[in-house]
Design a protein around this motif. Sequence first.
Motif, PDB file in Angstrom:
ATOM      1  N   VAL B 155       0.856  -1.188   0.000  1.00 43.72           N
ATOM      2  CA  VAL B 155       0.000   0.000   0.000  1.00 43.72           C
ATOM      3  C   VAL B 155       0.891   1.237   0.000  1.00 43.72           C
ATOM      4  CG1 VAL B 155      -1.916   1.187   1.123  1.00 43.72           C
ATOM      5  CG2 VAL B 155      -1.677  -1.302   1.360  1.00 43.72           C
ATOM      6  N   GLY B 156       0.901   1.963  -1.113  1.00 45.58           N
ATOM      7  CA  GLY B 156       1.711   3.176  -1.198  1.00 45.58           C
ATOM      8  C   GLY B 156       2.931   2.958  -2.068  1.00 45.58           C
ATOM      9  N   ALA B 157       3.185   3.907  -2.954  1.00 42.35           N
ATOM     10  CA  ALA B 157       4.300   3.778  -3.893  1.00 42.35           C
ATOM     11  C   ALA B 157       5.222   4.973  -3.782  1.00 42.35           C
ATOM     12  CB  ALA B 157       3.781   3.616  -5.311  1.00 42.35           C
ATOM     13  N   GLY B 158       5.591   5.291  -2.536  1.00 44.44           N
ATOM     14  CA  GLY B 158       6.662   6.259  -2.314  1.00 44.44           C
ATOM     15  C   GLY B 158       7.992   5.518  -2.405  1.00 44.44           C
ATOM     16  N   PHE B 159       9.033   6.115  -1.882  1.00 42.97           N
ATOM     17  CA  PHE B 159      10.362   5.512  -1.974  1.00 42.97           C
ATOM     18  C   PHE B 159      10.396   4.122  -1.344  1.00 42.97           C
ATOM     19  CE2 PHE B 159      11.054   9.898  -2.720  1.00 42.97           C
ATOM     20  CZ  PHE B 159      12.120   9.946  -3.585  1.00 42.97           C
ATOM     21  N   THR B 176       0.744  -6.869  -5.621  1.00 47.18           N
ATOM     22  CA  THR B 176      -0.249  -5.885  -6.053  1.00 47.18           C
ATOM     23  C   THR B 176       0.076  -4.571  -5.348  1.00 47.18           C
ATOM     24  OG1 THR B 176      -1.923  -7.609  -6.219  1.00 47.18           O
ATOM     25  CG2 THR B 176      -2.707  -5.331  -6.154  1.00 47.18           C
ATOM     26  N   LEU B 177       0.153  -3.510  -6.143  1.00 49.17           N
ATOM     27  CA  LEU B 177       0.377  -2.191  -5.566  1.00 49.17           C
ATOM     28  C   LEU B 177      -0.945  -1.442  -5.508  1.00 49.17           C
ATOM     29  CD1 LEU B 177       1.910   0.400  -4.738  1.00 49.17           C
ATOM     30  CD2 LEU B 177       2.328   0.800  -7.178  1.00 49.17           C
ATOM     31  N   VAL B 178      -1.276  -0.977  -4.330  1.00 56.01           N
ATOM     32  CA  VAL B 178      -2.462  -0.142  -4.170  1.00 56.01           C
ATOM     33  C   VAL B 178      -1.995   1.271  -3.864  1.00 56.01           C
ATOM     34  CG1 VAL B 178      -4.571   0.244  -2.852  1.00 56.01           C
ATOM     35  CG2 VAL B 178      -3.802  -2.094  -3.315  1.00 56.01           C
ATOM     36  N   GLN B 179      -2.389   2.191  -4.736  1.00 52.18           N
ATOM     37  CA  GLN B 179      -1.816   3.532  -4.693  1.00 52.18           C
ATOM     38  C   GLN B 179      -2.956   4.526  -4.732  1.00 52.18           C
ATOM     39  OE1 GLN B 179       1.160   5.069  -4.863  1.00 52.18           O
ATOM     40  NE2 GLN B 179       0.552   6.995  -5.785  1.00 52.18           N
ATOM     41  N   ARG B 180      -2.984   5.416  -3.779  1.00 58.29           N
ATOM     42  CA  ARG B 180      -4.094   6.359  -3.713  1.00 58.29           C
ATOM     43  C   ARG B 180      -4.116   7.308  -4.900  1.00 58.29           C
ATOM     44  NH1 ARG B 180      -3.984   9.606   1.547  1.00 58.29           N
ATOM     45  NH2 ARG B 180      -2.105  10.227   0.444  1.00 58.29           N
ATOM     46  N   GLY B 181      -2.963   7.868  -5.223  1.00 55.27           N
ATOM     47  CA  GLY B 181      -2.902   8.865  -6.291  1.00 55.27           C
ATOM     48  C   GLY B 181      -2.922   8.239  -7.667  1.00 55.27           C
ATOM     49  N   PRO B 182      -2.829   9.085  -8.681  1.00 59.70           N
ATOM     50  CA  PRO B 182      -2.915   8.604 -10.068  1.00 59.70           C
ATOM     51  C   PRO B 182      -1.650   7.915 -10.555  1.00 59.70           C
ATOM     52  CG  PRO B 182      -2.604  10.983 -10.027  1.00 59.70           C
ATOM     53  CD  PRO B 182      -2.773  10.558  -8.601  1.00 59.70           C
ATOM     54  N   GLY B 204       5.706  -7.285 -13.767  1.00 55.54           N
ATOM     55  CA  GLY B 204       4.577  -8.107 -13.369  1.00 55.54           C
ATOM     56  C   GLY B 204       3.812  -7.611 -12.165  1.00 55.54           C
ATOM     57  N   VAL B 205       4.063  -6.363 -11.756  1.00 54.57           N
ATOM     58  CA  VAL B 205       3.326  -5.847 -10.609  1.00 54.57           C
ATOM     59  C   VAL B 205       1.915  -5.467 -11.058  1.00 54.57           C
ATOM     60  CG1 VAL B 205       3.256  -4.066  -8.823  1.00 54.57           C
ATOM     61  CG2 VAL B 205       5.458  -5.009  -9.587  1.00 54.57           C
ATOM     62  N   ASP B 206       0.944  -5.882 -10.273  1.00 53.52           N
ATOM     63  CA  ASP B 206      -0.456  -5.538 -10.523  1.00 53.52           C
ATOM     64  C   ASP B 206      -0.687  -4.161  -9.894  1.00 53.52           C
ATOM     65  OD1 ASP B 206      -3.187  -5.383 -10.736  1.00 53.52           O
ATOM     66  OD2 ASP B 206      -3.596  -7.154  -9.487  1.00 53.52           O
ATOM     67  N   VAL B 207      -0.709  -3.133 -10.737  1.00 58.61           N
ATOM     68  CA  VAL B 207      -0.751  -1.764 -10.229  1.00 58.61           C
ATOM     69  C   VAL B 207      -2.189  -1.244 -10.198  1.00 58.61           C
ATOM     70  CG1 VAL B 207       0.067   0.598 -10.555  1.00 58.61           C
ATOM     71  CG2 VAL B 207       1.553  -1.331 -11.159  1.00 58.61           C
ATOM     72  N   ARG B 208      -2.653  -0.882  -9.034  1.00 59.54           N
ATOM     73  CA  ARG B 208      -4.000  -0.294  -8.893  1.00 59.54           C
ATOM     74  C   ARG B 208      -3.857   1.159  -8.464  1.00 59.54           C
ATOM     75  NH1 ARG B 208      -7.549  -4.777  -7.986  1.00 59.54           N
ATOM     76  NH2 ARG B 208      -6.434  -6.610  -8.752  1.00 59.54           N
ATOM     77  N   VAL B 209      -3.941   2.055  -9.437  1.00 57.33           N
ATOM     78  CA  VAL B 209      -3.832   3.475  -9.077  1.00 57.33           C
ATOM     79  C   VAL B 209      -5.194   4.019  -8.695  1.00 57.33           C
ATOM     80  CG1 VAL B 209      -1.754   3.953 -10.444  1.00 57.33           C
ATOM     81  CG2 VAL B 209      -4.030   4.154 -11.495  1.00 57.33           C
ATOM     82  N   ASN B 210      -5.220   5.222  -8.154  1.00 56.65           N
ATOM     83  CA  ASN B 210      -6.450   5.869  -7.700  1.00 56.65           C
ATOM     84  C   ASN B 210      -7.301   4.937  -6.850  1.00 56.65           C
ATOM     85  OD1 ASN B 210      -5.946   8.347  -9.126  1.00 56.65           O
ATOM     86  ND2 ASN B 210      -6.429   7.242 -11.015  1.00 56.65           N
ATOM     87  N   SER B 211      -6.640   4.159  -6.030  1.00 53.61           N
ATOM     88  CA  SER B 211      -7.339   3.170  -5.201  1.00 53.61           C
ATOM     89  C   SER B 211      -6.901   3.297  -3.752  1.00 53.61           C
ATOM     90  CB  SER B 211      -6.987   1.745  -5.641  1.00 53.61           C
ATOM     91  OG  SER B 211      -7.412   1.523  -6.955  1.00 53.61           O
ATOM     92  N   THR B 212      -7.799   2.955  -2.865  1.00 48.78           N
ATOM     93  CA  THR B 212      -7.403   2.815  -1.468  1.00 48.78           C
ATOM     94  C   THR B 212      -8.000   1.521  -0.927  1.00 48.78           C
ATOM     95  OG1 THR B 212      -9.314   4.105  -0.812  1.00 48.78           O
ATOM     96  CG2 THR B 212      -7.238   5.296  -0.974  1.00 48.78           C
ATOM     97  N   ASP B 225     -12.864   0.640  -5.029  1.00 41.25           N
ATOM     98  CA  ASP B 225     -13.582   0.467  -6.282  1.00 41.25           C
ATOM     99  C   ASP B 225     -14.328  -0.872  -6.320  1.00 41.25           C
ATOM    100  OD1 ASP B 225     -11.640  -1.447  -6.598  1.00 41.25           O
ATOM    101  OD2 ASP B 225     -10.674  -0.512  -8.327  1.00 41.25           O
ATOM    102  N   GLY B 226     -14.351  -1.556  -5.193  1.00 45.27           N
ATOM    103  CA  GLY B 226     -15.113  -2.797  -5.113  1.00 45.27           C
ATOM    104  C   GLY B 226     -14.304  -4.034  -5.438  1.00 45.27           C
TER     105      GLY B 226
END
Lengths: 541, 541
Positions: B155-159, B176-182, B204-212, B225-226
Amino acid sequence: MKIIIIGGVAGGMSAATRLRRLDETAEIVVFERGPYVSFANCGLPYYVGGVIEDRNSLLLQTPDSLSARFRLDVRVNQEVVRIDRAAKTVQVTDVLDGTTATEGYDVLILAAGATAGQALPGHGIPVRSLRTVDDVDAITSVLDSVGIGARAVVVGAGFIGLEAIENLVTRGVAVTLVQRGPRPLSPLDPEMAGAVLDTLLLHGVDVRVNSTVADVRDGRVHLDDGSVIETDLIVEARGVRPDTDLARSAGLTIGATGGITVDEYQRTNDPSIYAVGDAVEKTDAIDAAATLVTMAGLANRHGRTAADAIAGVADPSVPALGTAIVGLFGLTIAMVGWSETRLAASGRPHRVVHTHPSSHAGYYPGAEQMSMKLLIDSQTDAILGAQIVGGAGVDKRIDVIATAMAGGLTASQLSRLELAYAPQFGSAKDAVNMAGYVADNLATGATRSIQWHELDDATTSGATLVDVRSADEFARGAIPGAINLPLDDIRARIAELPDTPLVVHCQVGQRGHTAARLLTQLGRHVRNLDGGYRTWLAGTA
Amino acid sequence: MKIIIIGGVAGGMSAATRLRRLDETAEIVVFERGPYVSFANCGLPYYVGGVIEDRNSLLLQTPDSLSARFRLDVRVNQEVVRIDRAAKTVQVTDVLDGTTATEGYDVLILAAGATAGQALPGHGIPVRSLRTVDDVDAITSVLDSVGIGARAVVVGAGFIGLEAIENLVTRGVAVTLVQRGPRPLSPLDPEMAGAVLDTLLLHGVDVRVNSTVADVRDGRVHLDDGSVIETDLIVEARGVRPDTDLARSAGLTIGATGGITVDEYQRTNDPSIYAVGDAVEKTDAIDAAATLVTMAGLANRHGRTAADAIAGVADPSVPALGTAIVGLFGLTIAMVGWSETRLAASGRPHRVVHTHPSSHAGYYPGAEQMSMKLLIDSQTDAILGAQIVGGAGVDKRIDVIATAMAGGLTASQLSRLELAYAPQFGSAKDAVNMAGYVADNLATGATRSIQWHELDDATTSGATLVDVRSADEFARGAIPGAINLPLDDIRARIAELPDTPLVVHCQVGQRGHTAARLLTQLGRHVRNLDGGYRTWLAGTA
Ligand SMILES: Cc1cc2nc3c(=O)[nH]c(=O)nc-3n(C[C@H](O)[C@H](O)[C@H](O)COP(=O)(O)OP(=O)(O)OC[C@H]3O[C@@H](n4cnc5c(N)ncnc54)[C@H](O)[C@@H]3O)c2cc1C
Ligand SMILES: Cc1cc2nc3c(=O)[nH]c(=O)nc-3n(C[C@H](O)[C@H](O)[C@H](O)COP(=O)(O)OP(=O)(O)OC[C@H]3O[C@@H](n4cnc5c(N)ncnc54)[C@H](O)[C@@H]3O)c2cc1C
Ligand SMILES: CC(C)(COP(=O)(O)OP(=O)(O)OC[C@H]1O[C@@H](n2cnc3c(N)ncnc32)[C@H](O)[C@@H]1OP(=O)(O)O)[C@@H](O)C(=O)NCCC(=O)NCCS
Ligand SMILES: CC(C)(COP(=O)(O)OP(=O)(O)OC[C@H]1O[C@@H](n2cnc3c(N)ncnc32)[C@H](O)[C@@H]1OP(=O)(O)O)[C@@H](O)C(=O)NCCC(=O)NCCS
């Protein structure tokens, strides 16, 4: 306006292209006596070694491409043989057919570069310097025709000599280095140069120091010590001097360094004549005196400066630091500013810092140790120079120090630089920061240091040398006369230390610093051996 | 004098060791609530990935080694729970047995670092942040017990999030990356961040942007987003805040950023209490406002500054640039100073330069292209920030720019830096010099530029977009609405260009600059699309 440029490579062509960007209407003629313009001089050695495989990639531009893009009138195989300043003309000889023509100018730019001077007479052995595409064509053709078992003598171990050696060895050639001085790469201080010699030997180079070529006869090279070397080729890299024949005969001012004298706009004493690149003097950033720095970056930069001045844009040159770097079989050697040798010779008061930092955090795999030396003005704490020898990350640290010098940062201020840190790239206290910390401790007097070459005097005058490394490290090799008292035992065993001034040392200087601080507070007179055992070993080897 | 230090890692322990070097007689007690001191926080992710194999190499010092060398009284598993400023005491709880003791101080140093805040409730799924040795022990033990096929949600894609991802993937974990911002790494401007996203996807990372994460239940992660993700582990890297609970309850001044307010000697509003590291505010080098910069270099540096101040040596802190770097599967992302986004939000007038230079001379094999962005004060030409994304040599260039900023060099002056050049290390006009040249052309007005996000407005207002690349390049992909007129044909075909303002562009900006200069001199109103097609593509992707 008509501008004539003499010399069509780094400085000359940079001036030409920039001038066109500033002045679409100017007539710009470039005379180049060789067959090529805009070639990558600095790549030539790597073509010999086959690292650069495609000869065409050395030719960055051609007269045609420069005409199409920049409407430049580029004339190759045309040597300017005379400048008539009164008439504002140059006399040009076609080197292929010997015909001569005269061409007028409003403004002239001299960018004739440097010259290797008179070649050794080879008496049957091919002799080449390594300055032009022709040179590398000739060198590779000799080596190709000899084939397996080819031998070469390289004369001189400056930057280009070392690059020549690396590439000849890469190509499978057996190389003998003949070097006048006591060690390769003379701008390096002696204790920094050991790794260079070791690397040459490791790669099978037959190194003959303190030697010169006395004669070449009977197909053999005879050295002044009487030894004789059989070879198929001689590569001369004895250094260069500014190519100023034209400038001199035209009565332009030549400085004591042998380079053309110019002002900060690259203008000679003739307001219609500019000069740039290896042929001109630069102003030294350390002492503001005239100096020679034969580097591509400055040639490019000053070409642009001259073009700006001609087009009426003021962008004066700044004094030169002389940053330089060379790779040698994976060893990287870099320097900026002045060496200790030069500072000592000039009598300039200075401090020295030696460190042996890692390229990145020690806990992350792959860190490589480098040796770093910082030269500091003892009155102002200004950075006067640096030398770094090692592997990964040497280029980064020299650039950071060069930039700090350009920005006027003091040596102590290096400790405050916020350098990018993640463990694969650097350290939380990066190598440059750490050198700054050491410098700060000297500046404030927190720790006094002593150099490797001052140690004998100190012990002769009665100082006791205390090795604060572990007993194991001490057993593996120590400085003669040292007593071993490991850092962590000092508090308990201080009574064992004789009542003399002390010199402490560890492996690289870091534990020595902590020991020095401790002993100072315990009332002792202490100095820390700068750079520790490693620097002492390198200096006394 | 008795000094108590709260927190025994980067800032705290740096203060302790330096203090001992300055003052052999001081009593120095370090309280650390965790089981380890002086550990390599920054190495933790790489231990998860197995890049750092030896767990012990993360532990740079132990209480024993610190006692032996520095006579420090280091007490682990001891949490300071209260500061009584009037009595000058701290109350300490033993985290193992819950017992409590009180300890008096003359001077206190707070170095409690940052905290990840409240963890997500995992409801059966292990949830960990990545801040301590305990965290990585827990993470690796979960992954070991799951074995092959292990899955993790980051959760979070900072440094730290990116480092976690790289290392989990290296370990074979499906991430899976869950990232709040775009987009990942929000401090990067959007057109610079594309490569980061591409790299994640490529690995191969499953990137979910704009998600929390909305909820964790039934052993699954539910996003807002369900969508539902099955996972074995949640790694939280949502960012950190200064750990100021103690400071706050002791009535120390906390700034608007949430960090402890200190002066340039790291002193809080209580003259007996100093604070350093992630818990404190820094002064921003760009606007002199209070800011948070959670970096190891500053923590170490400021620890030493506090020690100096306590020992009576004045060595004030300087404003912070916030230089930062992260590696991601061989991609390197580095930044310093402010982003364009931040400058725009603050209303500060600025210029932008995008370039796409090579890590070293193009004619020497192995050069890698990077994307560089420079942010410049449009009034003073001061450097306000930089972002660089690429491979080899990114770390070097960000350090050079950070050093130039520290030295107060202007953007144009970057062109004059004498950086070490040999073809395997750089270019005669190095990447940093070249950015300086471009900046110089903007400063003098030689070429005006336009940014990728301003292009639509310009063409809508009637400007013609002219692509000056070759017909081949144009055919391989072009900006909609552009007409193709290759640079070398402009002089001959200028009549074809409609009588409107022009925007020219090439692949990276360089030919566009020459085209712009030519067309300007031919009387046209021209702007060069900064960074060319590449930057436009990255910005509009
Ligand atoms: C093998 C080699 C490796 C190098 N490696 C590096 C390196 O790694 N890093 C670095 O910074 N520098 C390096 N250099 C130095 C760098 O190439 C020079 O500093 C730079 O090229 C100087 O530019 P210039 O314009 O003054 O001279 P040059 O680039 O040498 O150009 C001068 C030109 O003028 C022509 N000319 C001279 N007289 C006349 C005349 N009368 N009429 C017509 N034409 C004339 C010459 O034929 C020559 O082509 C290297 C040089 C060499 C030879
Ligand atoms: C995974 C990770 C990777 C990182 N990577 C980088 C990087 O690549 N580059 C970089 O520059 N920075 C990096 N950092 C950030 C860097 O580690 C911090 O900036 C630095 O450690 C801050 O130093 P500090 O002394 O303020 O806090 P810390 O080093 O975190 O130390 C604070 C200590 O105080 C202790 N403590 C807190 N409260 C109390 C209390 N009440 N009583 C007793 N003890 C207490 C904590 O347990 C902790 O051990 C990274 C951090 C992490 C976690
Ligand atoms: C290449 C050579 C002909 C010069 O050509 P040039 O067009 O002036 O130089 P470059 O190709 O480096 O481009 C630099 C120009 O592009 C501009 N530029 C570069 N990247 C840019 C970008 N992304 N956006 C906008 N402009 C850019 C620069 O500002 C500069 O223009 P300026 O001088 O008007 O400010 C000349 O340097 C030469 O002959 N070199 C080969 C010899 C040599 O240097 N040898 C020694 C090293 S091996
Ligand atoms: C390691 C730690 C205990 C600090 O110990 P330290 O002895 O102050 O620091 P270092 O080992 O870096 O050594 C630096 C000292 O050695 C000196 N030094 C370094 N190299 C030297 C050399 N070659 N010659 C002389 N002195 C040298 C420096 O000047 C400095 O001393 P000073 O502060 O008195 O000027 C502390 O920083 C720490 O706990 N770090 C781990 C946590 C951490 O930093 N995490 C974040 C990054 S992963």
